[in-house]
Design an enzyme around this catalytic site. Structure first.
Site, mmCIF file in Angstrom:
data_model
loop_
_atom_site.group_PDB
_atom_site.id
_atom_site.type_symbol
_atom_site.label_atom_id
_atom_site.label_comp_id
_atom_site.label_asym_id
_atom_site.label_seq_id
_atom_site.Cartn_x
_atom_site.Cartn_y
_atom_site.Cartn_z
ATOM 1 N N HIS A 1 28.262 -19.702 25.782
ATOM 2 C CA HIS A 1 29.609 -19.939 26.923
ATOM 3 C C HIS A 1 29.381 -19.138 28.144
ATOM 4 C CE1 HIS A 1 30.793 -16.129 24.865
ATOM 5 N NE2 HIS A 1 31.566 -15.755 26.050
ATOM 6 N N ASP B 1 32.125 -17.048 30.773
ATOM 7 C CA ASP B 1 33.581 -16.679 30.516
ATOM 8 C C ASP B 1 34.417 -17.334 31.327
ATOM 9 O OD1 ASP B 1 32.929 -14.649 28.402
ATOM 10 O OD2 ASP B 1 32.425 -13.112 30.120
ATOM 11 N N HIS C 1 26.070 -16.875 27.691
ATOM 12 C CA HIS C 1 25.849 -15.634 26.812
ATOM 13 C C HIS C 1 26.501 -15.790 25.308
ATOM 14 C CE1 HIS C 1 29.627 -14.681 28.657
ATOM 15 N NE2 HIS C 1 29.941 -14.075 27.626
ATOM 16 N N ARG D 1 35.871 -5.085 28.099
ATOM 17 C CA ARG D 1 35.395 -6.026 29.068
ATOM 18 C C ARG D 1 36.435 -6.014 30.129
ATOM 19 N NH1 ARG D 1 35.133 -12.321 27.653
ATOM 20 N NH2 ARG D 1 36.809 -12.695 28.962
HETATM 21 C C1 OGA Z 1 32.561 -11.339 26.121
HETATM 22 C C2 OGA Z 1 31.309 -11.752 24.826
HETATM 23 C C3 OGA Z 1 29.674 -11.023 23.443
HETATM 24 C C4 OGA Z 1 29.318 -9.686 22.760
HETATM 25 O O1 OGA Z 1 32.714 -10.113 25.797
HETATM 26 O O2 OGA Z 1 32.609 -12.088 26.841
HETATM 27 O O3 OGA Z 1 31.079 -12.681 24.928
HETATM 28 O O4 OGA Z 1 28.248 -9.546 22.201
HETATM 29 N N1 OGA Z 1 30.977 -10.675 24.345
HETATM 30 O O5 OGA Z 1 30.329 -8.794 22.368
HETATM 31 MN MN MN Z 2 32.035 -13.845 26.789
#
Ligand code: OGA
Ligand code: MN
Length: 285
Positions: free
Chosen positions: A106, A108, A261, A276
């Protein structure tokens, strides 16, 4: 005051390490410009050894734009609504953070009219094995798409929805509460171009991914399914991917306009916690 630091490109299709910069100190204009430039050039920056507090992460994030608050309010860091806890840890039987963030590829908040510019993730507690995050370069994905596919998708729009994989995730995850009607109403589906233009570099990128893209608009359901299948496979090919193996105190800042990602996953019995922040971007075009 300017700091002494180094930007070291990582081998592979994207990414650079930032060595020697201290984000507890406010960046001056010159250092900020260097970081901004490196972020545009490399798409993912790995700031090593950041002994920072939430305030510092929020401050550097805000230099890039306004911050976005996640629809799942339960996973905010208490006192810091700008920080989403990404974690598989439970306290008193309750998850403290979103434990299944990123189990599908995805970008974000692509389900919003204004998706995210970029996200910063700061490691708080890391598992001894697993927990990697994968990033795929969507400029290269566009550039390496076969010409006939390029022509076919160049002007198409796709629908993105927060709900695309929600029920699938709910079946296997304690982190997805049943959404109230008000929460569902807060995330109506949106349309975005399949190929977007990066607003700062002018480079084109594919902008579809499995987690939130629900269908291609203006074609039959069968054609939409077939196209998305081809695009999802193409956008996540291993040549496009950098796999981040987290080190203590890493702060990773990715460009959601340039990369998709994926969380590789953490064994259930090991603890993982990251903070985050999510920076608002432009309406894709
Ligand atoms: C996010 C995500 C991936 C991870 O925090 O946006 O996709 O490895 N994290 O935690
Ligand atoms: Mn993410």
């Amino acid at each position: 005051m300017a700091q002494h630091f180094e930007i070291r490109p990582l081998p592979g299709p994207l990414g650079a390490e930032v060595i020697g910069l201290d984000l507890t100190r406010e960046l001056d204009a010159k250092d900020f410009a260097a970081i901004h430039r490196a972020h545009l050039d490399h798409h993912v920056l790995v700031f090593r050894a950041q002994h920072i507090q939430p305030e510092h992460q929020i401050r550097i994030s805000k230099r890039f734009g306004p911050l976005q608050i996640h629809v799942l309010k339960d996973f905010q860091l208490p006192g810091y609504p700008e920080i989403l806890r990404v974690s598989n840890i439970k306290e008193h039987g309750k998850p403290i953070g979103l434990g299944d963030a990123g189990v599908f590829w995805h970008s974000d908040l692509s389900y919003l009219v204004t998706p995210s510019l970029g996200s910063m993730l700061h490691a708080q507690e890391l598992p001894s094995v697993g927990g990697d995050t994968l990033f795929a370069n969507q400029h290269l994905a566009w550039e390496t798409l076969p010409e006939e596919l390029k022509a076919r998708v160049a002007d198409l729009q796709a629908e993105h929805s927060y709900l695309t994989q929600y029920e699938t995730l709910r079946e296997r995850s304690p982190w997805r509460p049943k959404l109230s009607q008000a929460q569902i109403d807060a995330v109506p589906p949106v349309a975005h171009p399949v190929v977007r233009t990066h607003p700062e570099t002018g480079r084109k990128a594919l902008f579809v991914s499995e987690h939130f893209t629900s269908r291609i608009l203006g074609v039959s359901p069968d054609e939409s399914d077939a196209l998305l299948k081809v695009l999802f496979a193409h956008t996540t090919k291993s040549e496009l991917v950098y796999r981040h193996q987290w080190q203590d105190h890493d702060m990773v800042f990715w460009d959601n306009r340039s990369v998709t990602h994926l969380a590789a996953g953490t064994p259930d019995h090991l603890r993982r916690k990251l903070y985050r922040t999510t920076i608002e971007g432009n309406v894709p075009y």
